[in-house]
Scaffold this active site. Structure first.
Site, short mmCIF file in Angstrom:
data_model
loop_
_atom_site.label_atom_id
_atom_site.label_comp_id
_atom_site.label_asym_id
_atom_site.label_seq_id
_atom_site.Cartn_x
_atom_site.Cartn_y
_atom_site.Cartn_z
CG HIS A 53 -2.12 -0.86 1.05
ND1 HIS A 53 -3.15 -0.91 1.97
CD2 HIS A 53 -2.48 -1.71 0.04
CE1 HIS A 53 -4.08 -1.76 1.55
NE2 HIS A 53 -3.70 -2.25 0.39
CD GLU A 89 -1.99 4.10 3.32
OE1 GLU A 89 -3.16 4.46 3.52
OE2 GLU A 89 -1.67 3.27 2.44
#
EC number: 3.5.4.38
Length: 211
Positions: free
Chosen positions: A55, A57
Protein backbone atom coordinates in the site's frame (compact mmCIF):
# COMPACT_ATOMS: atom_id res chain seq x y z
CA UNK A 1 13.25 16.30 -9.07
CA UNK A 2 9.74 15.13 -8.21
CA UNK A 3 7.49 14.21 -11.12
CA UNK A 4 4.32 16.25 -10.73
CA UNK A 5 0.80 14.89 -10.95
CA UNK A 6 -1.29 15.84 -13.96
CA UNK A 7 -4.31 18.04 -13.37
CA UNK A 8 -6.47 15.15 -14.60
CA UNK A 9 -5.00 12.76 -12.04
CA UNK A 10 -5.61 15.27 -9.26
CA UNK A 11 -9.19 15.85 -10.41
CA UNK A 12 -10.03 12.15 -10.70
CA UNK A 13 -8.17 10.69 -7.74
CA UNK A 14 -8.81 13.39 -5.13
CA UNK A 15 -12.45 13.58 -6.20
CA UNK A 16 -14.42 13.19 -2.96
CA UNK A 17 -17.94 12.79 -4.29
CA UNK A 18 -19.86 9.99 -2.61
CA UNK A 19 -20.21 8.16 -5.94
CA UNK A 20 -18.14 8.25 -9.10
CA UNK A 21 -19.98 9.84 -12.01
CA UNK A 22 -20.01 8.42 -15.51
CA UNK A 23 -17.75 7.53 -17.18
CA UNK A 24 -16.81 5.30 -14.25
CA UNK A 25 -13.18 4.80 -13.25
CA UNK A 26 -11.20 3.28 -10.40
CA UNK A 27 -10.38 5.57 -7.50
CA UNK A 28 -6.85 4.57 -6.51
CA UNK A 29 -4.82 5.05 -3.36
CA UNK A 30 -2.47 7.98 -3.86
CA UNK A 31 -0.31 9.57 -1.16
CA UNK A 32 1.42 12.95 -1.46
CA UNK A 33 3.95 13.78 1.25
CA UNK A 34 5.91 16.85 2.31
CA UNK A 35 8.79 16.58 4.77
CA UNK A 36 9.92 19.87 6.31
CA UNK A 37 13.07 20.02 8.51
CA UNK A 38 12.80 22.13 11.64
CA UNK A 39 15.95 24.02 10.63
CA UNK A 40 14.10 25.68 7.76
CA UNK A 41 15.70 23.73 4.93
CA UNK A 42 13.80 23.24 1.67
CA UNK A 43 10.94 20.73 2.08
CA UNK A 44 11.16 17.36 0.36
CA UNK A 45 8.05 16.38 -1.59
CA UNK A 46 6.91 13.27 -3.40
CA UNK A 47 3.92 11.09 -4.18
CA UNK A 48 3.35 7.35 -4.11
CA UNK A 49 0.66 4.92 -5.25
CA UNK A 50 -0.23 1.40 -4.26
CA UNK A 51 1.86 -1.30 -5.83
CA UNK A 52 1.19 -5.02 -5.75
CA UNK A 53 1.30 -6.16 -2.11
CA UNK A 54 2.47 -2.71 -0.94
CA UNK A 55 0.00 0.00 0.00
CA UNK A 56 1.07 3.61 -0.52
CA UNK A 57 1.40 4.10 3.25
CA UNK A 58 3.92 1.25 3.53
CA UNK A 59 5.87 2.61 0.58
CA UNK A 60 5.85 5.99 2.31
CA UNK A 61 7.24 4.49 5.53
CA UNK A 62 9.99 2.73 3.58
CA UNK A 63 10.77 5.93 1.66
CA UNK A 64 11.21 7.98 4.86
CA UNK A 65 13.38 5.24 6.39
CA UNK A 66 15.59 5.22 3.27
CA UNK A 67 16.31 8.96 3.58
CA UNK A 68 18.64 8.45 6.54
CA UNK A 69 17.24 11.47 8.39
CA UNK A 70 19.17 13.06 11.23
CA UNK A 71 17.43 11.74 14.35
CA UNK A 72 18.70 14.68 16.41
CA UNK A 73 16.60 17.03 14.27
CA UNK A 74 12.82 17.28 14.20
CA UNK A 75 10.82 17.07 10.99
CA UNK A 76 7.22 17.92 10.17
CA UNK A 77 5.67 15.45 7.75
CA UNK A 78 2.32 16.11 6.07
CA UNK A 79 0.55 13.43 4.05
CA UNK A 80 -2.41 13.92 1.72
CA UNK A 81 -4.18 10.65 0.90
CA UNK A 82 -6.99 9.93 -1.52
CA UNK A 83 -8.20 7.15 0.85
CA UNK A 84 -7.81 6.95 4.61
CA UNK A 85 -5.51 4.11 5.81
CA UNK A 86 -6.73 0.52 6.10
CA UNK A 87 -6.41 -1.14 9.56
CA UNK A 88 -3.09 -2.79 8.69
CA UNK A 89 -1.55 0.46 7.44
CA UNK A 90 -2.92 2.31 10.47
CA UNK A 91 -1.08 -0.09 12.76
CA UNK A 92 2.14 0.22 10.70
CA UNK A 93 1.96 4.01 10.81
CA UNK A 94 1.48 3.98 14.58
CA UNK A 95 4.47 1.66 15.07
CA UNK A 96 6.57 3.80 12.73
CA UNK A 97 5.85 7.06 14.54
CA UNK A 98 6.39 5.50 17.95
CA UNK A 99 9.84 4.39 16.77
CA UNK A 100 10.67 7.78 15.22
CA UNK A 101 9.72 10.43 17.76
CA UNK A 102 11.68 13.10 15.85
CA UNK A 103 8.90 13.05 13.24
CA UNK A 104 5.67 15.01 13.64
CA UNK A 105 3.18 13.38 11.26
CA UNK A 106 -0.10 14.91 10.06
CA UNK A 107 -2.46 12.86 7.89
CA UNK A 108 -5.25 14.30 5.75
CA UNK A 109 -7.57 12.12 3.66
CA UNK A 110 -9.88 13.10 0.81
CA UNK A 111 -12.18 10.12 1.44
CA UNK A 112 -12.77 7.55 4.20
CA UNK A 113 -12.00 3.97 3.21
CA UNK A 114 -14.76 1.47 4.17
CA UNK A 115 -15.77 3.88 6.93
CA UNK A 116 -18.93 1.89 7.76
CA UNK A 117 -16.96 -1.24 8.75
CA UNK A 118 -16.08 -1.43 12.47
CA UNK A 119 -12.58 -2.78 11.83
CA UNK A 120 -11.75 0.22 9.64
CA UNK A 121 -13.21 2.59 12.20
CA UNK A 122 -10.97 0.96 14.79
CA UNK A 123 -7.94 1.66 12.59
CA UNK A 124 -8.84 5.35 12.46
CA UNK A 125 -9.31 5.43 16.23
CA UNK A 126 -5.99 3.67 16.82
CA UNK A 127 -4.25 6.45 14.90
CA UNK A 128 -6.17 9.12 16.79
CA UNK A 129 -5.28 7.64 20.18
CA UNK A 130 -1.64 7.45 19.11
CA UNK A 131 -1.59 11.22 18.47
CA UNK A 132 -1.69 10.77 14.66
CA UNK A 133 -5.35 11.49 13.93
CA UNK A 134 -6.61 11.28 10.37
CA UNK A 135 -8.25 14.55 9.37
CA UNK A 136 -10.45 15.20 6.35
CA UNK A 137 -8.95 17.40 3.64
CA UNK A 138 -10.59 20.82 3.35
CA UNK A 139 -10.06 23.82 1.10
CA UNK A 140 -6.63 24.60 2.57
CA UNK A 141 -5.31 21.03 2.10
CA UNK A 142 -6.70 20.65 -1.42
CA UNK A 143 -5.16 24.01 -2.34
CA UNK A 144 -1.78 23.00 -0.91
CA UNK A 145 -1.94 19.72 -2.81
CA UNK A 146 -2.88 21.53 -6.04
CA UNK A 147 -0.13 24.13 -5.69
CA UNK A 148 2.71 21.80 -4.67
CA UNK A 149 2.07 18.46 -6.36
CA UNK A 150 0.30 19.25 -9.66
CA UNK A 151 1.81 20.25 -13.01
CA UNK A 152 0.38 23.70 -13.74
CA UNK A 153 1.97 23.95 -17.18
CA UNK A 154 -0.56 21.44 -18.42
CA UNK A 155 -3.90 23.21 -18.96
CA UNK A 156 -6.49 21.73 -16.58
CA UNK A 157 -9.77 20.47 -17.99
CA UNK A 158 -11.62 22.29 -15.21
CA UNK A 159 -11.63 25.62 -13.39
CA UNK A 160 -9.28 25.12 -10.39
CA UNK A 161 -11.17 27.62 -8.22
CA UNK A 162 -14.52 25.92 -8.87
CA UNK A 163 -12.97 22.46 -8.40
CA UNK A 164 -11.46 23.39 -5.04
CA UNK A 165 -14.78 24.85 -3.90
CA UNK A 166 -16.59 21.63 -4.89
CA UNK A 167 -14.04 19.49 -3.03
CA UNK A 168 -14.37 21.64 0.08
CA UNK A 169 -18.16 21.40 -0.05
CA UNK A 170 -18.08 17.60 -0.29
CA UNK A 171 -15.55 17.37 2.54
CA UNK A 172 -18.00 18.80 5.06
CA UNK A 173 -20.19 15.68 4.92
CA UNK A 174 -17.10 13.46 5.20
CA UNK A 175 -15.93 15.42 8.25
CA UNK A 176 -19.28 14.81 9.94
CA UNK A 177 -18.92 11.11 9.18
CA UNK A 178 -15.47 11.05 10.78
CA UNK A 179 -16.73 12.98 13.82
CA UNK A 180 -19.41 10.33 14.37
CA UNK A 181 -16.77 7.61 14.26
CA UNK A 182 -14.52 9.46 16.71
CA UNK A 183 -17.39 10.07 19.12
CA UNK A 184 -18.03 6.36 19.59
CA UNK A 185 -17.61 5.02 23.11
CA UNK A 186 -14.19 3.65 24.10
CA UNK A 187 -15.90 0.72 25.79
CA UNK A 188 -17.66 -0.31 22.58
CA UNK A 189 -14.39 -0.40 20.65
CA UNK A 190 -12.10 -1.81 23.32
CA UNK A 191 -12.37 -5.40 22.11
CA UNK A 192 -12.07 -4.37 18.49
CA UNK A 193 -8.88 -2.42 19.12
CA UNK A 194 -7.45 -5.42 20.92
CA UNK A 195 -8.23 -7.65 17.94
CA UNK A 196 -6.72 -5.07 15.59
CA UNK A 197 -3.32 -5.78 17.08
CA UNK A 198 -3.62 -9.37 15.82
CA UNK A 199 -3.94 -8.51 12.15
CA UNK A 200 -6.10 -6.84 9.52
CA UNK A 201 -9.24 -7.95 7.80
CA UNK A 202 -9.05 -7.33 4.07
CA UNK A 203 -12.33 -6.44 2.34
CA UNK A 204 -13.34 -7.73 -1.04
CA UNK A 205 -12.44 -5.35 -3.87
CA UNK A 206 -14.90 -2.79 -5.12
CA UNK A 207 -14.99 -1.62 -8.71
CA UNK A 208 -15.10 2.07 -7.94
CA UNK A 209 -13.89 2.29 -4.34
CA UNK A 210 -10.74 0.23 -4.61
CA UNK A 211 -7.32 0.80 -3.17
Amino acid sequence: MMALLTAKTFSLQFNNKHHVSKPYYRRKALLCYQLTPQNGSTPTRGHLQNKKKHHAEIRFINKIKSMGLDETQCYRVTCYLTWSPCPSCARELVDFIKAHNHLNLSIFASRLYYHWRPHYQEGLLLLSRSQVPVKVMGRQEFTDCWENFVDHEEPPSFNPSEKLEELDKNSRAIKRRLERIESRSVDVLENGLRSLQLGPVTPSSSTHNSR
